[in-house]
Design a protein around this motif. Sequence first.
Motif, PDB file in Angstrom:
ATOM      1  N   MET A 115       0.841  -1.197   0.000  1.00 30.53           N
ATOM      2  CA  MET A 115       0.000   0.000   0.000  1.00 30.53           C
ATOM      3  C   MET A 115       0.875   1.246   0.000  1.00 30.53           C
ATOM      4  SD  MET A 115      -2.726  -1.170   2.930  1.00 30.53           S
ATOM      5  CE  MET A 115      -1.534  -1.708   4.145  1.00 30.53           C
ATOM      6  N   GLU A 116       0.402   2.286  -0.650  1.00 31.33           N
ATOM      7  CA  GLU A 116       1.085   3.571  -0.559  1.00 31.33           C
ATOM      8  C   GLU A 116       0.113   4.676  -0.951  1.00 31.33           C
ATOM      9  OE1 GLU A 116       4.417   2.810  -3.136  1.00 31.33           O
ATOM     10  OE2 GLU A 116       3.411   3.694  -4.865  1.00 31.33           O
ATOM     11  N   GLU A 117       0.573   5.896  -0.873  1.00 31.51           N
ATOM     12  CA  GLU A 117      -0.289   7.019  -1.242  1.00 31.51           C
ATOM     13  C   GLU A 117       0.217   7.632  -2.548  1.00 31.51           C
ATOM     14  OE1 GLU A 117       0.079  10.354   1.398  1.00 31.51           O
ATOM     15  OE2 GLU A 117       2.166   9.927   1.828  1.00 31.51           O
ATOM     16  N   ASP A 118      -0.716   8.176  -3.311  1.00 35.43           N
ATOM     17  CA  ASP A 118      -0.346   8.832  -4.557  1.00 35.43           C
ATOM     18  C   ASP A 118       0.180  10.236  -4.258  1.00 35.43           C
ATOM     19  OD1 ASP A 118       0.000   9.105  -7.260  1.00 35.43           O
ATOM     20  OD2 ASP A 118      -2.092   8.693  -7.798  1.00 35.43           O
ATOM     21  N   ALA A 119       0.871  10.811  -5.238  1.00 37.16           N
ATOM     22  CA  ALA A 119       1.371  12.177  -5.118  1.00 37.16           C
ATOM     23  C   ALA A 119       0.373  13.134  -5.775  1.00 37.16           C
ATOM     24  CB  ALA A 119       2.728  12.282  -5.799  1.00 37.16           C
ATOM     25  N   GLY A 120       0.625  14.419  -5.663  1.00 33.51           N
ATOM     26  CA  GLY A 120      -0.197  15.404  -6.357  1.00 33.51           C
ATOM     27  C   GLY A 120       0.157  15.433  -7.842  1.00 33.51           C
ATOM     28  N   LYS A 121      -0.404  16.407  -8.540  1.00 30.31           N
ATOM     29  CA  LYS A 121      -0.199  16.478  -9.984  1.00 30.31           C
ATOM     30  C   LYS A 121       0.468  17.806 -10.339  1.00 30.31           C
ATOM     31  CE  LYS A 121      -3.838  14.679 -12.078  1.00 30.31           C
ATOM     32  NZ  LYS A 121      -5.194  14.737 -12.670  1.00 30.31           N
ATOM     33  N   LEU A 122       1.464  17.752 -11.212  1.00 31.22           N
ATOM     34  CA  LEU A 122       2.144  18.960 -11.673  1.00 31.22           C
ATOM     35  C   LEU A 122       1.714  19.263 -13.106  1.00 31.22           C
ATOM     36  CD1 LEU A 122       5.775  18.258 -10.480  1.00 31.22           C
ATOM     37  CD2 LEU A 122       4.670  20.471 -10.240  1.00 31.22           C
ATOM     38  N   LEU A 123       1.342  20.504 -13.359  1.00 31.80           N
ATOM     39  CA  LEU A 123       1.012  20.905 -14.730  1.00 31.80           C
ATOM     40  C   LEU A 123       2.072  21.895 -15.193  1.00 31.80           C
ATOM     41  CD1 LEU A 123      -2.816  21.570 -14.335  1.00 31.80           C
ATOM     42  CD2 LEU A 123      -1.736  19.645 -15.519  1.00 31.80           C
ATOM     43  N   HIS A 124       2.738  21.561 -16.299  1.00 32.16           N
ATOM     44  CA  HIS A 124       3.802  22.438 -16.811  1.00 32.16           C
ATOM     45  C   HIS A 124       3.232  23.281 -17.939  1.00 32.16           C
ATOM     46  CE1 HIS A 124       6.468  20.159 -14.310  1.00 32.16           C
ATOM     47  NE2 HIS A 124       6.128  19.035 -14.901  1.00 32.16           N
ATOM     48  N   LEU A 125       3.178  24.582 -17.738  1.00 33.90           N
ATOM     49  CA  LEU A 125       2.449  25.443 -18.675  1.00 33.90           C
ATOM     50  C   LEU A 125       3.357  26.501 -19.308  1.00 33.90           C
ATOM     51  CD1 LEU A 125      -0.700  25.870 -16.418  1.00 33.90           C
ATOM     52  CD2 LEU A 125      -0.436  24.365 -18.402  1.00 33.90           C
ATOM     53  N   GLY A 126       2.847  27.103 -20.385  1.00 33.48           N
ATOM     54  CA  GLY A 126       3.560  28.192 -21.039  1.00 33.48           C
ATOM     55  C   GLY A 126       4.462  27.737 -22.173  1.00 33.48           C
ATOM     56  N   GLY A 127       4.678  26.435 -22.310  1.00 35.80           N
ATOM     57  CA  GLY A 127       5.491  25.921 -23.409  1.00 35.80           C
ATOM     58  C   GLY A 127       4.613  25.243 -24.446  1.00 35.80           C
ATOM     59  N   SER A 128       5.239  24.634 -25.443  1.00 38.95           N
ATOM     60  CA  SER A 128       4.435  24.034 -26.503  1.00 38.95           C
ATOM     61  C   SER A 128       4.179  22.549 -26.248  1.00 38.95           C
ATOM     62  CB  SER A 128       5.145  24.209 -27.853  1.00 38.95           C
ATOM     63  OG  SER A 128       6.441  23.652 -27.778  1.00 38.95           O
ATOM     64  N   THR A 129       4.978  21.922 -25.396  1.00 40.17           N
ATOM     65  CA  THR A 129       4.854  20.468 -25.261  1.00 40.17           C
ATOM     66  C   THR A 129       4.141  20.027 -23.994  1.00 40.17           C
ATOM     67  OG1 THR A 129       6.936  20.290 -24.055  1.00 40.17           O
ATOM     68  CG2 THR A 129       7.067  20.158 -26.452  1.00 40.17           C
ATOM     69  N   GLY A 130       3.952  20.922 -23.029  1.00 42.46           N
ATOM     70  CA  GLY A 130       3.370  20.495 -21.756  1.00 42.46           C
ATOM     71  C   GLY A 130       4.385  19.771 -20.889  1.00 42.46           C
ATOM     72  N   ARG A 131       5.659  19.710 -21.347  1.00 48.67           N
ATOM     73  CA  ARG A 131       6.696  19.058 -20.535  1.00 48.67           C
ATOM     74  C   ARG A 131       7.479  20.119 -19.797  1.00 48.67           C
ATOM     75  NH1 ARG A 131       7.843  15.530 -25.229  1.00 48.67           N
ATOM     76  NH2 ARG A 131       6.307  13.862 -25.081  1.00 48.67           N
ATOM     77  N   ILE A 132       8.214  19.660 -18.797  1.00 49.22           N
ATOM     78  CA  ILE A 132       8.879  20.609 -17.913  1.00 49.22           C
ATOM     79  C   ILE A 132       9.956  21.408 -18.649  1.00 49.22           C
ATOM     80  CG2 ILE A 132      10.635  18.978 -17.063  1.00 49.22           C
ATOM     81  CD1 ILE A 132      10.106  20.178 -14.243  1.00 49.22           C
ATOM     82  N   GLY A 133      10.568  20.773 -19.674  1.00 50.78           N
ATOM     83  CA  GLY A 133      11.718  21.366 -20.352  1.00 50.78           C
ATOM     84  C   GLY A 133      11.475  22.747 -20.912  1.00 50.78           C
ATOM     85  N   ASP A 134      10.335  22.967 -21.557  1.00 45.50           N
ATOM     86  CA  ASP A 134      10.123  24.276 -22.181  1.00 45.50           C
ATOM     87  C   ASP A 134       8.991  25.058 -21.494  1.00 45.50           C
ATOM     88  OD1 ASP A 134       7.921  22.905 -22.995  1.00 45.50           O
ATOM     89  OD2 ASP A 134       8.001  23.597 -25.083  1.00 45.50           O
ATOM     90  N   ALA A 135       8.646  24.635 -20.265  1.00 44.53           N
ATOM     91  CA  ALA A 135       7.561  25.326 -19.571  1.00 44.53           C
ATOM     92  C   ALA A 135       8.046  26.652 -19.001  1.00 44.53           C
ATOM     93  CB  ALA A 135       7.007  24.449 -18.444  1.00 44.53           C
ATOM     94  N   GLU A 136       7.130  27.637 -18.912  1.00 40.35           N
ATOM     95  CA  GLU A 136       7.478  28.905 -18.265  1.00 40.35           C
ATOM     96  C   GLU A 136       7.170  28.848 -16.783  1.00 40.35           C
ATOM     97  OE1 GLU A 136       5.485  32.052 -20.323  1.00 40.35           O
ATOM     98  OE2 GLU A 136       6.429  31.489 -22.235  1.00 40.35           O
ATOM     99  N   TYR A 137       6.143  28.056 -16.443  1.00 41.59           N
ATOM    100  CA  TYR A 137       5.803  27.920 -15.028  1.00 41.59           C
ATOM    101  C   TYR A 137       5.041  26.618 -14.834  1.00 41.59           C
ATOM    102  CZ  TYR A 137       1.205  29.503 -16.602  1.00 41.59           C
ATOM    103  OH  TYR A 137       0.012  29.611 -17.257  1.00 41.59           O
TER     104      TYR A 137
END
Length: 497
Positions: free
Chosen positions: A135-157
């Motif tokens: 058993m374990e607990e899930d983590a929260g969710k991170l949304l990477h915004l401001g970039g074109s891919t939705g990935r952390i690499g090109d996100a602005e915030y």
Amino acid sequence: MSSPVVDFDEALADYDPVLGLEVHVELNTASKMFCGCSTAFGAEPNTHTCPVCLGLPGSLPVVNAKAIESAIRIGLALNCTIADWCRFARKNYFYPDMTKDFQISQYDEPIAFDGYVDLDVDGETFRIEIERAHMEEDAGKLLHLGGSTGRIGDAEYSLLDYNRAGTPLIEIVTKTIHGTGAKAPQVAKAYVSFLRDLMVSLGVSDARMEQASLRCDANVSIMPKGTTTLGLRTETKNVNSLRSVERALHHEIRRQAAVLSSGGTVQQETRHWHEDGEYTTPGRLKSDAEDYRYFPEPDLVPVAPSREWVEELRATLPELPNLRKLRLQGDWGFTDLELQDVVNAGALDVIEATVAAGASPQAARKWWLTELARRANEDGVELAGLAITPAQVAEVQGLVDAGTVNDKLARQVIEGVLAGEGSPAEVVAARNLAVVSDSGELAAAVDRAIAANPDAAARIRDGHVQAAGALIGAVMKEMRGQADAAAVRELVLAKLA
Ligand SMILES: [Zn+2]
């Protein structure tokens, strides 16, 4: 970017694949693992939170008893031993989706361990040994915004949503799986498919891979044939459909074979599966001894399920999904292919209920997999979500069997039921759909057709029976399809004999 690969057959000629599968299942408890917050999906961000799941200082977790119950039932269904006594542990790491800087998980004392499942893949049985289910607990969710891919690499915030933080998870880990050979990708897919069906039949999770309530990390390594030393493995993440499990492993075996065959070394790392291009790319390097500084969670009491409770829960286990499929296939006389179509369409339950309501298995299969599957697809709903019950489908087939309607009219009956016009019998009455069984009325229509088509009538009289089609067509048209074509044919031939 995709990497060089060799043909799958070529890879299998030189190497044996070894698998290890980790599946996370999100439980469908109403509240979170260690607090009373709702687990409902899709709420406004950060509205299902409290001091416990936000990890505020001084807050104290309390275990969700329902989650323990689900964990034990999952363990029992996987033929595991259920621990007499076990504890939660802190897995320490920093990431913004986990405000406490640790995740409450289980480490060396899982609630369930040493199980197995037997899977049939193309007529061959494979035993998958289960190392543990914890058993374990899930983590929260991170949304990477401001970039074109939705990935952390090109996100602005990035934005954080802690609604998911603290949702109960069960992680099911297999022992290394050897001896699957070229079937390795299929075995992995069959295993994940089995787990998905199992969770649904246990009622502990909706197990939707596309919503990530069931997720699979697929470890694979390859060993040169004839050797016994395990190769370095990769762990492919982001595998969010059954098809992807199979495709990702297929690809990864071919890629690792290309690396080894060219004298290179496989990196022990996580890799990301790209559904669109069907390839994996490297994530982070992984050492075997990642040091999370696990230690027993001091804020939670140990979990010590009584043997009586465990036995009570064992008595609640449903028939295992793979055994149920085999039983139904035998009862219904379906071929492997027919059964596969039914399973793929998610129609097992509705067909079972339709047969129980009196329809033949083949008739039930026909309606649910053609007319009704088409409607469900158009409306974007599950078969069970259509506005027609299995009992009503059985009633429609009963009307066909009784000769009240033919197949074509039955489709209109179904359309009426789906449109909310009432039961099948009510739709037949309201739309006046019953086939004409009045022989005098039919005979008169046949006479009119003969009079209107003298050439065809003459040819039939000369023995050209195939010319009857034109006359039958004319009668059916006049009757707006509401006649029994076989009866019309008999009448036409009798009159022109
Ligand atoms: Zn909370």
